[in-house]
Design a protein around this motif. Structure first.
Motif, PDB file in Angstrom:
ATOM      1  N   THR A 100     -14.967  -7.978  -7.632  1.00 47.77           N
ATOM      2  CA  THR A 100     -13.621  -8.468  -7.307  1.00 47.77           C
ATOM      3  C   THR A 100     -13.535  -8.830  -5.825  1.00 47.77           C
ATOM      4  O   THR A 100     -14.155  -8.173  -4.988  1.00 47.77           O
ATOM      5  N   HIS A 121       2.089   1.169  -4.858  1.00 46.19           N
ATOM      6  CA  HIS A 121       2.073   0.154  -5.921  1.00 46.19           C
ATOM      7  C   HIS A 121       3.491  -0.326  -6.222  1.00 46.19           C
ATOM      8  O   HIS A 121       3.742  -1.529  -6.388  1.00 46.19           O
ATOM      9  N   LYS A 125       4.358  -4.260  -5.699  1.00 53.03           N
ATOM     10  CA  LYS A 125       4.531  -5.091  -6.901  1.00 53.03           C
ATOM     11  C   LYS A 125       5.829  -5.911  -6.858  1.00 53.03           C
ATOM     12  O   LYS A 125       5.991  -6.853  -7.628  1.00 53.03           O
ATOM     13  N   GLN A 129       1.049  -9.643  -6.781  1.00 46.85           N
ATOM     14  CA  GLN A 129       0.379  -9.267  -8.036  1.00 46.85           C
ATOM     15  C   GLN A 129      -0.579  -8.137  -7.669  1.00 46.85           C
ATOM     16  O   GLN A 129      -1.516  -8.349  -6.895  1.00 46.85           O
ATOM     17  N   GLY A 131      -2.715  -4.378  -8.932  1.00 48.24           N
ATOM     18  CA  GLY A 131      -3.152  -3.430  -9.955  1.00 48.24           C
ATOM     19  C   GLY A 131      -3.164  -2.021  -9.394  1.00 48.24           C
ATOM     20  O   GLY A 131      -3.312  -1.825  -8.179  1.00 48.24           O
ATOM     21  N   ASP A 138      -4.920   2.579 -15.852  1.00 43.21           N
ATOM     22  CA  ASP A 138      -6.046   2.049 -16.629  1.00 43.21           C
ATOM     23  C   ASP A 138      -7.287   1.918 -15.753  1.00 43.21           C
ATOM     24  O   ASP A 138      -7.200   1.821 -14.538  1.00 43.21           O
ATOM     25  N   GLN A 143      -9.606  -3.508 -15.429  1.00 47.28           N
ATOM     26  CA  GLN A 143      -8.638  -4.390 -14.766  1.00 47.28           C
ATOM     27  C   GLN A 143      -9.340  -5.518 -14.001  1.00 47.28           C
ATOM     28  O   GLN A 143      -8.860  -6.649 -13.977  1.00 47.28           O
ATOM     29  N   ASN A 146     -10.128  -7.975 -16.749  1.00 42.88           N
ATOM     30  CA  ASN A 146      -9.032  -8.633 -17.487  1.00 42.88           C
ATOM     31  C   ASN A 146      -7.874  -9.161 -16.647  1.00 42.88           C
ATOM     32  O   ASN A 146      -7.149 -10.042 -17.074  1.00 42.88           O
ATOM     33  N   GLU A 147      -7.652  -8.579 -15.467  1.00 47.40           N
ATOM     34  CA  GLU A 147      -6.456  -8.947 -14.693  1.00 47.40           C
ATOM     35  C   GLU A 147      -6.860  -9.795 -13.496  1.00 47.40           C
ATOM     36  O   GLU A 147      -7.781  -9.446 -12.783  1.00 47.40           O
ATOM     37  N   ASN A 148      -6.138 -10.869 -13.290  1.00 45.88           N
ATOM     38  CA  ASN A 148      -6.450 -11.686 -12.115  1.00 45.88           C
ATOM     39  C   ASN A 148      -5.473 -11.343 -10.994  1.00 45.88           C
ATOM     40  O   ASN A 148      -4.548 -12.084 -10.717  1.00 45.88           O
ATOM     41  N   VAL A 149      -5.656 -10.162 -10.393  1.00 45.10           N
ATOM     42  CA  VAL A 149      -4.740  -9.756  -9.319  1.00 45.10           C
ATOM     43  C   VAL A 149      -5.437  -9.849  -7.967  1.00 45.10           C
ATOM     44  O   VAL A 149      -6.655  -9.743  -7.881  1.00 45.10           O
ATOM     45  N   PHE A 152      -5.512  -4.433  -5.210  1.00 40.48           N
ATOM     46  CA  PHE A 152      -5.589  -3.204  -6.016  1.00 40.48           C
ATOM     47  C   PHE A 152      -5.230  -2.000  -5.157  1.00 40.48           C
ATOM     48  O   PHE A 152      -5.719  -1.876  -4.024  1.00 40.48           O
TER      49      PHE A 152
END
Length: 443
Positions: A100, A121, A125, A129, A131, A138, A143, A146-149, A152
């Motif tokens: 990432t 967080h 948020k 964006q 995580g 999770d 993440q 699957n997540e395009n953030v 983190f």
């Protein structure tokens, strides 16, 4: 094709397995215990090779890379064998961070790290964006997959830091360091401190380390082992030129001569320790260019995390409080400090080398009765029986709550703040907290 072997088929292990497969590894998951059905189903669905209730050594020692669950100590014979074969061992945090480009905020500490991570967080948020992963939420690896953030927030335990190599958060936070998990660190406090400071070991001067300047352990360690990061201390007692401090019920944060201040009287979370958590989270938010108004509003509407000084119910004018997350003495210190009424204290569990001395003044002042909830309560009885009129033992949560119910009078508190790990009688601290809440609701 490189072979990735994952020891432990829980949340982080299965997440890393999926990320590993996506990145072209041949993946094998091995768990000495039983893998939960929900995780087995994911492995089967994704055609990932796995085993549970055993470790087949021949299928592990042919790995190019091993990712181990943070719960497995380095002293386990299998881990020693892997090291003897010079096979690199990493944590999920280390493995996933390679894949990432997101800005990483890493938060560690003996206490307050979950609340600080959740609060950070919550603020971020509102405008980014972001995580939330690591020791919370999770799997980080899942993440990353699957997540395009772009950012983190990672809550990181010392066990997770033990297996990092090049992991580097852009912003690191150390909330505090008090003796904890000493059973994993050869009963040497300095080993545990060194582990926490690994969060900053790969940082450069363009990265930031936010820390509690009132914590002598941290300050002393930094004096003797300087880090390359830009330091941003926070303090309740002294003025700092860069970082955060308290002045007449206002938090003042200064970064690059840019000053913001916030009133503490509207903080949703009470207690001195939560002012510190708010300072750390706000400093992160300020670094990431979150608007002042957003930071203020977020601090006012954030109501904490489950199992951390959580008000459960009031029954017959007695407040029941779930602080199951207090798995060490220092966490319980904060809990007892914040009690404003006579308290029936439920304490005990798996002792990690606890010294209860720092609790004596609060117990003398605030605790009217103690319910010991553990397999072995000898140390608790020895430490506290001379301080309270009533001290009783039990090994069942339902019974502990019933005893507390009988001992408490209108206006009192009943506090579950165990100061110990939960593994002697419960699956984990969440299980312990939920059983407490259920028992209270069934009164």
């Amino acid at each position: 094709m490189n072979r990735l072997v994952i020891l432990g088929g829980g949340e982080s292990g299965v997440g890393a397995a999926l990320l590993g497969k996506e990145k072209g590894y041949e993946v094998f998951v091995s768990d000495k215990g039983e893998i939960k059905k929900k995780y087995k189903d994911v492995l089967i669905h994704n055609n990932i090779d796995w085993e549970d209730k055993q470790h087949t050594v021949s299928k592990i020692l042919n790995a190019d890379l091993v990712m181990k669950s943070p719960g497995i100590p380095d002293t386990v014979p299998l881990v020693k064998q892997i090291k003897e074969q010079d096979i690199p061992i990493v944590s999920e945090i280390e493995f996933a961070s390679k894949y990432t480009n997101a800005i990483l905020v890493g938060i560690t500490g003996s206490n307050g790290k979950t609340t600080t991570a959740a609060l950070t967080h919550h603020i971020l948020k509102q405008e980014l964006q972001v995580g939330l992963a690591g020791n919370i939420g999770d799997s980080f690896a899942l993440q990353v997959l699957n997540e395009n953030v772009k950012t983190f927030v990672l809550e990181i335990s010392s066990f997770q830091l033990d297996d990092i190599v090049s992991f580097k958060p852009h912003i690191a936070v150390i909330t505090n360091i008090t003796p904890d998990h000493l059973d994993r660190y050869a009963y040497k406090f300095e080993n545990y401190i060194a582990s926490k400071f690994r969060i900053a070991e790969n940082q450069t001067k363009t990265d930031y380390l936010i820390y509690d300047a009132d914590d002598e352990v941290i300050v002393d360690w930094l004096t003797k082992h300087p880090v390359k990061s830009t330091l941003l201390p926070f303090s309740l007692t002294k003025k700092v030129t860069s970082g955060a401090y308290l002045e007449k019920d206002r938090i003042i944060i200064t970064i690059d001569n840019n000053i913001i201040n916030m009133p503490t009287d509207k903080l949703a979370l009470e207690g001195k320790h939560n002012v510190k958590n708010a300072m750390a989270a706000s400093t992160v938010a300020h670094l990431l260019k979150i608007r002042k108004q957003t930071i203020r509003e977020s601090l006012e509407n954030f109501h904490g995390v489950e199992h951390r000084l959580e008000n459960v119910l009031k029954i017959n004018k007695v407040q029941y409080i779930n602080d199951s997350k207090a798995t060490n003495v220092n966490a319980t210190y904060y809990a007892l400090e914040s009690m404003g009424a006579p308290t029936v204290w439920i304490v005990g569990g798996e002792d990690k080398g606890n010294n209860y001395e720092e609790l004596f003044s609060f117990v003398n002042e605030k605790v009217k009765a103690i319910v010991c909830l553990g397999v072995d309560n000898e140390k608790l009885l020895k430490s506290f029986s001379s301080m309270v009129d009533v001290i009783v033992e039990t090994q069942f949560m339902t019974e502990a709550v019933k005893i507390a119910y009988k001992l408490a009078e209108p206006g009192d508190n009943v506090l579950l703040s165990p100061a110990c790990a939960s593994f002697d009688l419960f699956e984990n601290y969440e299980d312990r907290g939920r059983q407490f809440k259920e028992a209270v609701r069934n009164l």
